[in-house]
Write an enzyme that holds these catalytic residues in place. Structure first.
Site, mmCIF file in Angstrom:
data_model
loop_
_atom_site.group_PDB
_atom_site.id
_atom_site.type_symbol
_atom_site.label_atom_id
_atom_site.label_comp_id
_atom_site.label_asym_id
_atom_site.label_seq_id
_atom_site.Cartn_x
_atom_site.Cartn_y
_atom_site.Cartn_z
ATOM 1 N N LEU A 192 14.951 26.834 -1.973
ATOM 2 C CA LEU A 192 15.945 25.861 -2.433
ATOM 3 C C LEU A 192 16.279 26.042 -4.021
ATOM 4 C CD1 LEU A 192 14.827 22.715 -0.409
ATOM 5 C CD2 LEU A 192 16.953 24.117 0.061
ATOM 6 N N ASP A 221 20.105 4.033 5.247
ATOM 7 C CA ASP A 221 19.060 2.828 5.340
ATOM 8 C C ASP A 221 18.900 2.692 6.955
ATOM 9 O OD1 ASP A 221 17.929 0.187 5.953
ATOM 10 O OD2 ASP A 221 18.078 -0.075 3.662
ATOM 11 N N HIS A 222 17.883 3.453 7.566
ATOM 12 C CA HIS A 222 18.074 3.172 8.990
ATOM 13 C C HIS A 222 18.151 1.920 9.699
ATOM 14 C CE1 HIS A 222 13.668 2.760 8.829
ATOM 15 N NE2 HIS A 222 13.557 2.428 10.146
ATOM 16 N N LYS A 252 20.202 0.200 13.379
ATOM 17 C CA LYS A 252 19.465 -0.523 14.332
ATOM 18 C C LYS A 252 20.512 -1.127 15.134
ATOM 19 C CE LYS A 252 15.146 -0.842 12.375
ATOM 20 N NZ LYS A 252 13.882 -0.124 13.196
ATOM 21 N N GLU A 309 4.721 -5.232 10.080
ATOM 22 C CA GLU A 309 4.259 -4.169 10.872
ATOM 23 C C GLU A 309 2.961 -4.137 11.323
ATOM 24 O OE1 GLU A 309 6.203 0.000 9.774
ATOM 25 O OE2 GLU A 309 6.006 -1.329 7.747
ATOM 26 N N ASP A 362 9.480 0.484 -0.612
ATOM 27 C CA ASP A 362 9.384 0.748 0.606
ATOM 28 C C ASP A 362 10.183 -0.087 1.640
ATOM 29 O OD1 ASP A 362 8.851 2.900 2.388
ATOM 30 O OD2 ASP A 362 7.131 1.651 3.400
ATOM 31 N N HIS A 385 15.396 -2.134 2.928
ATOM 32 C CA HIS A 385 15.723 -2.823 4.285
ATOM 33 C C HIS A 385 16.003 -4.105 4.295
ATOM 34 C CE1 HIS A 385 14.569 1.156 5.279
ATOM 35 N NE2 HIS A 385 13.541 1.032 5.580
ATOM 36 N N LYS A 405 2.302 -4.107 5.725
ATOM 37 C CA LYS A 405 1.763 -3.380 6.669
ATOM 38 C C LYS A 405 0.474 -4.138 7.386
ATOM 39 C CE LYS A 405 3.727 0.456 5.574
ATOM 40 N NZ LYS A 405 4.771 1.189 6.629
HETATM 41 C C1 BG6 Z 1 10.582 3.288 6.387
HETATM 42 C C2 BG6 Z 1 9.275 3.099 5.645
HETATM 43 O O1 BG6 Z 1 11.578 3.123 5.488
HETATM 44 O O2 BG6 Z 1 10.530 2.233 7.394
HETATM 45 C C3 BG6 Z 1 7.877 2.968 6.514
HETATM 46 O O3 BG6 Z 1 9.246 3.977 4.642
HETATM 47 C C4 BG6 Z 1 8.256 2.086 7.650
HETATM 48 O O4 BG6 Z 1 6.864 2.362 5.764
HETATM 49 C C5 BG6 Z 1 9.421 2.082 8.365
HETATM 50 O O5 BG6 Z 1 6.928 1.936 8.451
HETATM 51 C C6 BG6 Z 1 9.545 1.067 9.429
HETATM 52 O O6 BG6 Z 1 10.626 1.349 10.322
HETATM 53 P P1 BG6 Z 1 10.983 0.657 11.643
HETATM 54 O O7 BG6 Z 1 12.306 1.234 12.316
HETATM 55 O O8 BG6 Z 1 9.704 1.268 12.389
HETATM 56 O O9 BG6 Z 1 10.730 -0.662 11.514
#
Ligand code: BG6
Length: 481
Positions: free
Chosen positions: A87, A171-172, A176, A210, A229, A234, A334
Site C-alpha cells: 500500500l 456506520d453500520h 440495520k 452486548e 467504540d 452508533h 460489553k
Molecule cells: C462495532 C464495535 O462497531 O459494533 C464492536 O466496534 C461492537 O465493538 C459492534 O461489538 C456491535 O455491532 P452489532 O451490529 O453486533 O450490534
C-alpha cells in the site's frame, strides 16, 4: 450497470467476517448488479483460486441459513479476484488502475477495510494514481479517528482527493433494517409526529447492550473504549434519527443537514457536567447467559491495570424548541445481561389520572436487535370492574414476520447503496466531526483522572450508579420499569 468493488484489507477480519457474507447474500437475493467484479487486495501473494478457497473456508463460520451450497458459492466466487499490493508503493496503485481501466466499469467502489491509520496514505496514493475520477467512490470503515483532531486530519486528506459526494463513511447501524424503519415510522406515518416532542414525551432511552466481551480484540478495544467504540458513532447516529426535524426530501443532504442540527443542539459537556451526567464502568468476572466469564482485566491482550471503560451511561438534552428539558439517556456496554439494542420513548403520564393504582405511562419500544420490531405499551381494562386498576398490554409488530422475505442485513444494504451511489445512510464529514467535538470534553475529563471508573459484574445491567443517574430525574431504565 457494471461495477468493480475493491477491498483494501482483503484478507482481514472485516472482509471475510462481514463484507463477503453480506455480498453473498446480495448475490443470493439477486440484488448484486450483474457484471460486477470484486477484487480483494492485500500484502501476500495469492492467486484468484487461492483467494476463493480462503473465502470458501471462512464461510463455514457463517450461520447455517446463510451458508452457500457448493454450487452457489462457485457462482458467487467467479466474481472474486485477488491482487497483491504494497500500500505504500505507487507502482502497485498504477497496476491497480490499469486493471480497472482495462475493463472500464461504470462504477468503481474502493472500500478501505484496513486499519484507519492507513487511510491517509491510501487516499493520497489513490489520488496520485488518478484513482479518484468521477465514477470512483471511496468507502471508509470506522473508527474514523480517535478524537476530533485525528478525524479532521483523515477528512482533510480524504477531501483533498475525493469530493464529499464520493466519500461513503460507514456506520453500520444506519444499515440495520430497524433503523430504516425509524425513518419510516417518523416520516412515513402521520400518527406519531404530533406527539414527538417535549409536550408528550418524558424521556428517551437508547440502549446498545452486548452480552459478549471484548473477545480476542483486547488490544484494539483497550485503545478505544466504549465511548469511542459505540457512543460517538452508533448511539449518536440513533439519537439524531430520533430527534431530527422532518427533512424536506429523502435526499442524503436534506437528511444529513437535519442530523447535523441535532448534533449541534446537544448540550455541550463541561467538566462539572461530565462528572454528574456521564458514568463509565468496567466489567468484573460474572455469569453471562449461564456461563462464568472472566473480568475485563483478565481478557487476552488487555494491559494490566487498564482503566478502559467497557460501559458508558450518559444523560444529555437536545437544546431546541422540540426537545428542551427532555432527558436523552444513552447507554452501552460489553458483558451486560443480554444482547439488546433498543430505543425506548417514554411518554408522559396522563395529566389527571381517574383510574386507581400506580399510573404507568405509555411507551414506544423500537427494537433494533436481536428482534427487529415495535412495541407500543398501552394501559387496558382487562375486562375488570369499574374502579379496578388498569393493566399494561402491548401492541407488537415484528418486522421479520411482517416482511419475511425482504430483510436485508446492514452490510448488504450499505454495500448495495455504495455501489448504487446512494449516500443517505452514510455519515457526512461535518456530522462525524461534530460528534467528536461533543464527546471530546468527556475524553478530556477522563484522561485527567480515572478514579470515577466504576465496576460491574459481567451479566448485570452495568454499575448501579447508572440506575441512580436516571432515578435522579424520577425515571427508570426500561428493564427496571
Ligand atoms: C462495532 C464495535 O462497531 O459494533 C464492536 O466496534 C461492537 O465493538 C459492534 O461489538 C456491535 O455491532 P452489532 O451490529 O453486533 O450490534
Amino acid at each position: 450497470m457494471s461495477f468493480d468493488l475493491v477491498f483494501f484489507g482483503g484478507t482481514g477480519d472485516l472482509t471475510w467476517r462481514k463484507l463477503m457474507p453480506a455480498l453473498f447474500q446480495a448475490f443470493r437475493h439477486g440484488k448484486l448488479p450483474a457484471g460486477g467484479r470484486i477484487l480483494a487486495v492485500a500484502r501476500d501473494e495469492r492467486s484468484d483460486a487461492d483467494y476463493r478457497q480462503f473465502i470458501r473456508e471462512r464461510f463455514v463460520d457463517v450461520d447455517s441459513s446463510k451458508r452457500p451450497s457448493d454450487d452457489e458459492f462457485d457462482r458467487f466466487a467467479s466474481m472474486l479476484h485477488y491482487r497483491r499490493m504494497d500500500l505504500s508503493q505507487p507502482t502497485d496503485y498504477a497496476g491497480l488502475k490499469s486493471w480497472l481501466d482495462e475493463r472500464g466499469a461504470d462504477t468503481v467502489v474502493l472500500y478501505l477495510a484496513t486499519s484507519p491509520h492507513l487511510f491517509p496514505v491510501i487516499c493520497e496514493q489513490l489520488g496520485s494514481a488518478g484513482l479518484n475520477g468521477p465514477k470512483v467512490r471511496v468507502v471508509l470503515e470506522k473508527p474514523l479517528g480517535h478524537d476530533l483532531s485525528s478525524a479532521q486530519e483523515i477528512n482533510r486528506v480524504v477531501r483533498s482527493v475525493f469530493s464529499e459526494q464520493q466519500a461513503f463513511r460507514i456506520d453500520h447501524y444506519l444499515g440495520k433494517p430497524s433503523v430504516q424503519n425509524l425513518m419510516a415510522l417518523r416520516f412515513g406515518n402521520a400518527l406519531f409526529e404530533p406527539l414527538w416532542n417535549r409536550q408528550s414525551i418524558a424521556n428517551i432511552q437508547i440502549t446498545l447492550a452486548e452480552s459478549l466481551g471484548v473477545g480476542t480484540r483486547g488490544d484494539f478495544y483497550d485503545r478505544t473504549g466504549a465511548l469511542r467504540d459505540m457512543i460517538q458513532n452508533h448511539a449518536l447516529q440513533l439519537l439524531t434519527m430520533i430527534a431530527m426535524e422532518p427533512p424536506s426530501t429523502n435526499d442524503a443532504d436534506a437528511i444529513r443537514d437535519e442530523k447535523l442540527k441535532v448534533l449541534k443542539s446537544l448540550r455541550p459537556f463541561t467538566p462539572a457536567s461530565v462528572a454528574r451526567d456521564v458514568l463509565r464502568g468496567q466489567y468484573k468476572a460474572g455469569t453471562v447467559e449461564g456461563k462464568a466469564v472472566p473480568g475485563y482485566l483478565d481478557e487476552v491482550k488487555v494491559p494490566a491495570g487498564s482503566t478502559c471503560e467497557t460501559f458508558v451511561a450518559l444523560r444529555t438534552e437536545v437544546q431546541n424548541w422540540r426537545w428542551a428539558g427532555v432527558p436523552f439517556y444513552l447507554r452501552t456496554g460489553k458483558r451486560l445481561a443480554a444482547r439488546d439494542a433498543q430505543i425506548v420513548v417514554n411518554f408522559r403520564e396522563v395529566p389527571h389520572p381517574i383510574f386507581p393504582g400506580t399510573p404507568r405511562a405509555n411507551k414506544l419500544v423500537i427494537k433494533l436487535q436481536p428482534e427487529d420490531g415495535l412495541e407500543l405499551h398501552l394501559l387496558a381494562a382487562k375486562g375488570a370492574g369499574q374502579g379496578d386498576a388498569l393493566s399494561p398490554v402491548s401492541l407488537d409488530l415484528d418486522f421479520d414476520k411482517a416482511f419475511p422475505t425482504d430483510r436485508v442485513g446492514a452490510y448488504e444494504r450499505l454495500l448495495l447503496d455504495a455501489i448504487a451511489g446512494r449516500l443517505n445512510l452514510f455519515v457526512r464529514s461535518d456530522e462525524q466531526e461534530q460528534a467528536w467535538r461533543w464527546v471530546e470534553p468527556i475524553l478530556d475529563s477522563w484522561a485527567q483522572d480515572a478514579s470515577d471508573l466504576k465496576t460491574y459484574a459481567a451479566g448485570s445491567w452495568g454499575p448501579p450508579a447508572a440506575s441512580a443517574m436516571v432515578a435522579r430525574d424520577g425515571f427508570a431504565w426500561a428493564e427496571e420499569q
